[in-house]
Design a protein around this motif. Structure first.
Motif, short mmCIF file in Angstrom:
data_model
loop_
_atom_site.label_atom_id
_atom_site.label_comp_id
_atom_site.label_asym_id
_atom_site.label_seq_id
_atom_site.Cartn_x
_atom_site.Cartn_y
_atom_site.Cartn_z
N PRO A 1 -6.55 7.88 2.78
CA PRO A 1 -6.90 8.18 1.52
C PRO A 1 -7.98 8.86 0.91
N CYS B 1 0.77 -1.11 0.12
CA CYS B 1 -0.33 -0.13 0.05
C CYS B 1 0.96 1.60 -0.20
N CYS C 1 -2.38 1.95 10.53
CA CYS C 1 -1.88 0.96 9.95
C CYS C 1 -0.24 0.91 9.95
N ASN D 1 -0.25 4.10 0.79
CA ASN D 1 -1.47 5.38 2.12
C ASN D 1 -0.52 5.07 3.03
N GLN E 1 -4.88 -4.18 -1.08
CA GLN E 1 -5.33 -3.17 0.25
C GLN E 1 -5.53 -1.38 -0.14
N PRO F 1 2.07 -1.30 5.60
CA PRO F 1 3.14 -0.87 4.56
C PRO F 1 4.51 -0.85 4.85
N CYS G 1 -2.34 5.63 6.41
CA CYS G 1 -3.16 5.82 7.38
C CYS G 1 -2.22 5.58 9.04
#
Ligand code: SF4
Length: 449
Positions: A285, A157, A164, A159, A201, A167, A161
């Protein structure tokens, strides 16, 4: 700098047969070994001559001019003696060099892209599955029931966040090229799958990392992007359900495919919150998008759309006002299916340090209020289906009846359709039912006359 070496796989006697020429360094050799291992596991045999093969794969080297020359010469040789050639490897990263000189190769794929090479082989020389001899079925080993399957279109991914760590664990977005995804989907459908569940994802970002690379599949050119993927999967004649989509404007085009019946009118969008300030702290996102306006627009485009989402309550720093904003947002959005989690600090997530944590008792209270609100919405929305006829897919049958799902329910995460009288029904079967009642999360039905 070693001169490129040429290695040919040894011959066996059985079709379909692949001729394989591996040029270049040890890294390329390992790539060749991996491709050959998979091909052998799929039942392909190897030919040591161009003439004895049904198709030839050339793993090229593009390191120095001499290596490029040898690669181009080998491709020419293979075309001359066999005629059906797939090119992969380092020179494949510059397809124009190959296609200028050899425009008739079947496919050019880049280095380390095993999936694309295999997809090209499958497309031009489909594997012959022998149920008595092969240990692995053509669709691979799956842990889901025979009638539905998850189709992973990318890993990782791009992004960030704040709650999370995916990634960090799985790396940046790595999309599979569309022809590889479609070849897998075709194998699954061929094996009896009636519902494909597209997962990743971030499904709406599909293909961005490979610049939406173009690929031909069954003589149609597609881009490796969300819209083309949905369009192509829609040609299989099975249910296609899209998960993990973000509310970007380009999703509108996919909703049109839903309205036209190409993919299921079902969208799984993990909104996570309804307060703009919390979404900003979450670094979600599309947090700047007006999600309510998008939802209203989608429902105008496709009135039968089912929306599913997940939320987090008690995110660090979530105030009473922000939580009330979330409830208000949920009431306005009228989502059909909703899941909720209480924020819990994952080690390594930046959200842990951005604000004071919400005490556990307040998290609990907010969770209960959120779920009550979601349950009321769910019950009211399900009520609207009573009296309708629906086509459902039976998941299981037992002494009490059958458990099935309509296009509005994804397996394992949503409610179900209970069919009380299940005589003659079996798992994986399509049935026309009439919805006779609803409760908070489920529908109740009888087989239509
Ligand atoms: S939660 Fe955010 S960072 Fe994590 S995988 Fe999903 S989109 Fe990527």
């Amino acid at each position: 700098m070693n001169a490129p070496k040429r290695r040919r796989a040894s011959a066996r006697r059985r079709a379909p047969k692949i001729g394989f020429v591996s040029l270049g360094c040890a890294k390329a050799l390992v790539d060749s070994e991996r491709i050959l291992t998979t091909l052998r596991a799929e039942g392909y045999l190897l030919s040591s001559s161009y003439e004895g093969a049904d198709l030839v794969v050339v793993n090229t080297c593009g390191f120095i001019d001499a290596a490029i020359d040898e690669s181009l010469q080998t491709i020419g040789e293979a075309l001359e003696h066999n005629g059906r050639v797939i090119v992969t490897g380092c020179l494949g990263a510059r397809p124009e060099r190959i296609l200028d000189r050899h425009p008739h190769v079947l496919k050019v794929t880049g280095p380390h892209d095993y999936a694309a090479v295999l997809a090209a082989v499958h497309e031009h020389l489909p594997p012959q599955h022998d149920p008595f001899l092969d240990l692995v079925p053509p669709q691979g080993i799956r842990l889901t029931p025979r009638h539905y399957a998850y189709l992973k279109i990318s890993e990782g991914c791009n992004n960030s966040c704040s709650f999370c760590i995916i990634p960090a664990l799985r790396g940046r977005l790595a999309s599979r090229r569309i022809d590889a995804v479609l070849a897998e989907a075709e194998r699954l459908v061929g094996a009896g799958v009636k519902e494909l569940l597209v997962i990743s994802q971030d499904t709406s970002a599909y293909g961005a990392d490979i610049r939406y690379e173009r690929a031909r599949w069954h003589d149609v050119e597609y881009q490796s992007r969300f819209l083309d993927l949905a369009r192509a999967l829609g040609t299989f004649g099975v249910w296609v359900r899209l998960h993990y989509v973000y509310p970007y404007p380009h999703v509108d085009e996919v909703i049109e495919l839903m309205a036209a019946g190409h993919v299921l009118p079902y969208l799984d969008i993990p909104f996570q919150h309804g307060s703009p300030t919390v979404l900003k702290r979450m670094r979600r996102p599309a947090h700047a998008e007006d999600a309510l306006a998008r939802i209203a627009h989608w429902r105008r485009q496709c009135p039968e759309l089912t929306l599913r989402s997940t939320f987090i309550v008690g995110f660090p720093g979530e105030t009473d006002a922000e939580f009330e904003e979330l409830l208000q947002w949920l009431r306005a959005a009228q989502l059909d299916r909703v899941g909720c989690f209480k924020y819990s600090p994952v080690e390594g997530a930046s959200a842990n340090a951005i604000a004071a944590h919400v005490p556990a008792d307040i998290q609990e209270e907010r969770y209960a209020r959120f779920m009550e609100c979601a349950a009321q919405i769910s019950a009211a929305r399900l009520q609207r289906h009573v009296g309708q006829r629906r086509r459902v897919l039976v998941d299981s049958v037992n002494d009490d009846g059958a458990i099935a799902r309509s296009e509005s329910e994804a397996p394992e995460i949503d409610g179900v359709v209970h069919i009380a009288e299940a005589t003659g029904l079996s798992a994986g079967q399509w049935v026309e039912v009439e919805i006779i009642a609803s409760d908070t999360y489920d529908l109740h039905a009888r087989v239509a006359g």
